[in-house]
Write a protein that holds these residues in place. Sequence first.
Motif, PDB file in Angstrom:
ATOM      1  N   THR B   8       0.813  -1.218   0.000  1.00  0.00           N
ATOM      2  CA  THR B   8       0.000   0.000   0.000  1.00  0.00           C
ATOM      3  C   THR B   8       0.849   1.272   0.000  1.00  0.00           C
ATOM      4  O   THR B   8       2.057   1.235   0.188  1.00  0.00           O
ATOM      5  CB  THR B   8      -0.841   0.053   1.294  1.00  0.00           C
ATOM      6  N   TYR B  10      -1.390   4.287   1.013  1.00  0.00           N
ATOM      7  CA  TYR B  10      -2.286   5.007   1.934  1.00  0.00           C
ATOM      8  C   TYR B  10      -1.974   6.500   1.956  1.00  0.00           C
ATOM      9  O   TYR B  10      -1.673   7.079   3.002  1.00  0.00           O
ATOM     10  CB  TYR B  10      -2.195   4.413   3.347  1.00  0.00           C
ATOM     11  N   PHE B  13      -5.125   7.386   3.534  1.00  0.00           N
ATOM     12  CA  PHE B  13      -6.056   6.261   3.688  1.00  0.00           C
ATOM     13  C   PHE B  13      -7.488   6.760   3.510  1.00  0.00           C
ATOM     14  O   PHE B  13      -7.935   7.657   4.202  1.00  0.00           O
ATOM     15  CB  PHE B  13      -5.899   5.636   5.078  1.00  0.00           C
ATOM     16  N   HIS B  17      -9.687   2.332   0.301  1.00  0.00           N
ATOM     17  CA  HIS B  17      -8.732   1.452   0.993  1.00  0.00           C
ATOM     18  C   HIS B  17      -9.444   0.598   2.045  1.00  0.00           C
ATOM     19  O   HIS B  17      -9.134  -0.575   2.224  1.00  0.00           O
ATOM     20  CB  HIS B  17      -7.643   2.286   1.682  1.00  0.00           C
ATOM     21  N   HIS B  20     -11.278  -2.133   0.372  1.00  0.00           N
ATOM     22  CA  HIS B  20     -10.333  -3.164  -0.056  1.00  0.00           C
ATOM     23  C   HIS B  20      -9.889  -4.042   1.121  1.00  0.00           C
ATOM     24  O   HIS B  20      -9.826  -5.266   1.026  1.00  0.00           O
ATOM     25  CB  HIS B  20      -9.114  -2.510  -0.725  1.00  0.00           C
ATOM     26  N   LEU B  21      -9.619  -3.402   2.240  1.00  0.00           N
ATOM     27  CA  LEU B  21      -9.156  -4.136   3.422  1.00  0.00           C
ATOM     28  C   LEU B  21     -10.232  -5.093   3.936  1.00  0.00           C
ATOM     29  O   LEU B  21      -9.984  -6.279   4.183  1.00  0.00           O
ATOM     30  CB  LEU B  21      -8.745  -3.139   4.513  1.00  0.00           C
ATOM     31  N   CYS B  35       0.688  -5.031   6.417  1.00  0.00           N
ATOM     32  CA  CYS B  35       0.815  -4.229   5.207  1.00  0.00           C
ATOM     33  C   CYS B  35       2.218  -3.689   5.057  1.00  0.00           C
ATOM     34  O   CYS B  35       2.907  -3.360   6.015  1.00  0.00           O
ATOM     35  CB  CYS B  35      -0.264  -3.155   5.117  1.00  0.00           C
ATOM     36  N   ALA B  59      -3.487   3.502   9.095  1.00  0.00           N
ATOM     37  CA  ALA B  59      -3.557   2.075   8.782  1.00  0.00           C
ATOM     38  C   ALA B  59      -3.943   1.251  10.014  1.00  0.00           C
ATOM     39  O   ALA B  59      -4.781   0.343   9.936  1.00  0.00           O
ATOM     40  CB  ALA B  59      -2.213   1.597   8.228  1.00  0.00           C
ATOM     41  N   ASN B 171      -3.843  -0.410 -12.357  1.00  0.00           N
ATOM     42  CA  ASN B 171      -3.869  -1.361 -11.243  1.00  0.00           C
ATOM     43  C   ASN B 171      -3.772  -2.801 -11.718  1.00  0.00           C
ATOM     44  O   ASN B 171      -3.246  -3.649 -11.006  1.00  0.00           O
ATOM     45  CB  ASN B 171      -5.109  -1.140 -10.380  1.00  0.00           C
ATOM     46  N   ARG B 196     -11.632  -3.029  -8.047  1.00  0.00           N
ATOM     47  CA  ARG B 196     -11.651  -1.695  -7.452  1.00  0.00           C
ATOM     48  C   ARG B 196     -13.033  -1.092  -7.603  1.00  0.00           C
ATOM     49  O   ARG B 196     -13.700  -1.258  -8.606  1.00  0.00           O
ATOM     50  CB  ARG B 196     -10.632  -0.791  -8.130  1.00  0.00           C
TER      51      ARG B 196
END
Lengths: 422, 422
Positions: B8, B10, B13, B17, B20-21, B35, B59, B171, B196
């Motif tokens: 990442t 971030y 952030f 994000h 995604h997490l 990470c 994070a 990406n 995404r």
Amino acid sequence: MKALGIITEYNPFHNGHLYHLRKSLKTTDADYTICVMSGNFVQRGNPAIIDKWNRVKMALEAGIDLVLELPIAYALRSAEYFAYGGVQLLNQTGIVDKMVFGSELGEIEPLIEISEILADEPTELSNLIQEELDKGVSFPKARAEALSIYIPNLDTTLSTAKVKKTINNPNNILGIEYIKALIQTNSQIKPLTIKRKGADYHQTKIKGKITSATAIRNTILKDQSLQDIKELLPSYSFDILKENIRLNKGPIDLENFELPILTILRRTSPSTLKEIEDVTGGLENRIKDAANQATSLLELIDLIKTKRFTQTRIQRILLHLLLGLNKSTLKGFDKAGGPQYLRILGFSKKGQKILKTMKETSKLPLINRVANHYKSAYPADSLKAKMLAMEVKATNIYSLAYNNPKYRQGGQDYTQPLILKN
Amino acid sequence: MKALGIITEYNPFHNGHLYHLRKSLKTTDADYTICVMSGNFVQRGNPAIIDKWNRVKMALEAGIDLVLELPIAYALRSAEYFAYGGVQLLNQTGIVDKMVFGSELGEIEPLIEISEILADEPTELSNLIQEELDKGVSFPKARAEALSIYIPNLDTTLSTAKVKKTINNPNNILGIEYIKALIQTNSQIKPLTIKRKGADYHQTKIKGKITSATAIRNTILKDQSLQDIKELLPSYSFDILKENIRLNKGPIDLENFELPILTILRRTSPSTLKEIEDVTGGLENRIKDAANQATSLLELIDLIKTKRFTQTRIQRILLHLLLGLNKSTLKGFDKAGGPQYLRILGFSKKGQKILKTMKETSKLPLINRVANHYKSAYPADSLKAKMLAMEVKATNIYSLAYNNPKYRQGGQDYTQPLILKN
């Protein structure tokens, strides 16, 4: 042809400079005046308050006939090398017969006497200087102290008091360096001195109509106003300064380079710092530690300076770093007799006649257009090309300090025409 | 122990994000999340908008258990090396079994198929890439074009359209580089991808509650206001950002380095520029000419960029110059397997357990206090010491960009404590 030579910075040109110029012409009865002037950076480790071309305008308005550039390789050095570079330029013109400098003392004989001793330094004096240096003071201080012990023991009329008084004043010291350089280069030029009037070098407050350039610069930089200095400069000089400030091309100060200097220091290793002139005695580590601690330029300088390492010396080191000047290149120039060319920055109508004569008398090539010389005429690794490249680089970096971005273009040493005065 | 690994930046952030997490945890059913995060400079050639420690806080608040620093030697490189450095860090932990990355495609199989081709590039493909490069386009463009010609001729289900669509999205490309690195390092880590959501990478205008970090940064930098982005970040992330801006510790932008970059460029020779990664094909002269012409950073980049030399590549080159990163040192790291240590920036209570396990499983030394390792533990010319020194230098220069001088002290990699979350 009787030509007077003077070595100047005109940073900026003020009433004291005008007084010196007029008095010098009267004393020498010269037909012409040639001045050697620092470019965009000056001896005490500062950028000039306005650029060299505008300071040339001031000089020509004041009556100077020809302005030659003192290469940055000498303009941004200790008094000894500054004087050596300036004197060599005057020597190489082949037409200067007298030079006049201002001094606190105003008498030439004591200065000559001291210069003769320094020009061929006796071992006993060298030892005394070393003894003083070992006490942790700066070189100028150590030498002054050593001389005031050494000289009175000689067959001389100079008293300890007189020696001390002489050697502890910055313009006397510079004068001694000029004479020393004249002796060491077997010069035909005769040195004369005029007593400085109205203000001493270190004076920072303004009083009367003559004051030091330092005081004038401080007022401009602090007050950001020109009203308080109006009476201290000839009107043409004031107008040029005012116009440059109006255009946001000045005033330029060391502070303008704060972020680049701190950044470059933080990316430079101590071993690379050691390649810079005057970085000796572990100073590289002191500088590096300070660079990591300091959050501003003022703080940086305060952290580095000691009795031994003066502020002026530190500022010159920081500028050598900023401009990428390294010791070995400078020493190469010194060994080769100093300046490698005579670069003309500007001249008056009378100056044209000097230039005509100089085509015959000059011992170095005359440069009036950098573009015609740089790269094409000289091999890239020649001393001439290296000296010019240093100058071009210094101007390219100086230009970035202008508040007005439109003046920040590089290459102004190529594009800026000669300054002419009818 | 099932540990999920993600790579990442971030910066900062945001909701994307967080999406995604959460989705990654659901998909993998992992017990822990590690990470790898870029430090103070990020892959597309920019300083991070706020410093690494504050981004670590974000994070950890979001639920990451352990944050390892991607060394600047990999964080500020092309996608290929960025991916290699990140994947190697995950490999060396010895406990990550899965990694999840976001992609425009959202399916792993086509990405794996393309990665397998690139991991052992056939001559025919190399030739096709060269043909495209000869047309004067950038490497990513040339490779994309070559792949869209090459792949449909294989025994594959991938259509030309699908290949093109896949390989032309940033990406997807980064994902392919991750998988390629996993293959080339014989990794045990299984790659997974998530589509995404909400915004594509290049989107610069804000809409909806998920948008790209680029759009968020642009809004902050242009409007100097946070109101418009409030809904796009989790509240903790927003608060951290806001606090840093209130303290004048951000937002940091490439523009903050304008004067140092221009200054350094004007004092650097083309031959020294050639020692910087990705300066090829005469780019050194193009950069040097532009540096003399340009009066601003924007103008500089505009003057240098072409179809072949993209803005991202130029910005990375300028930052390598600013930070003094040179190609030969970077190549030395690459040859030695990439990252030389696992530097811990912060962890949660759960993260402590991971660290306990990693003391057994990790194939590289764990660094939690730089001061304990730098200089003392490693010889100065070891790769470990060089990699750490690069990091320290980058932070020292990053710190100078803070508007508030009181935060500009160097050495923050030594003094900044680990970021901990209960």
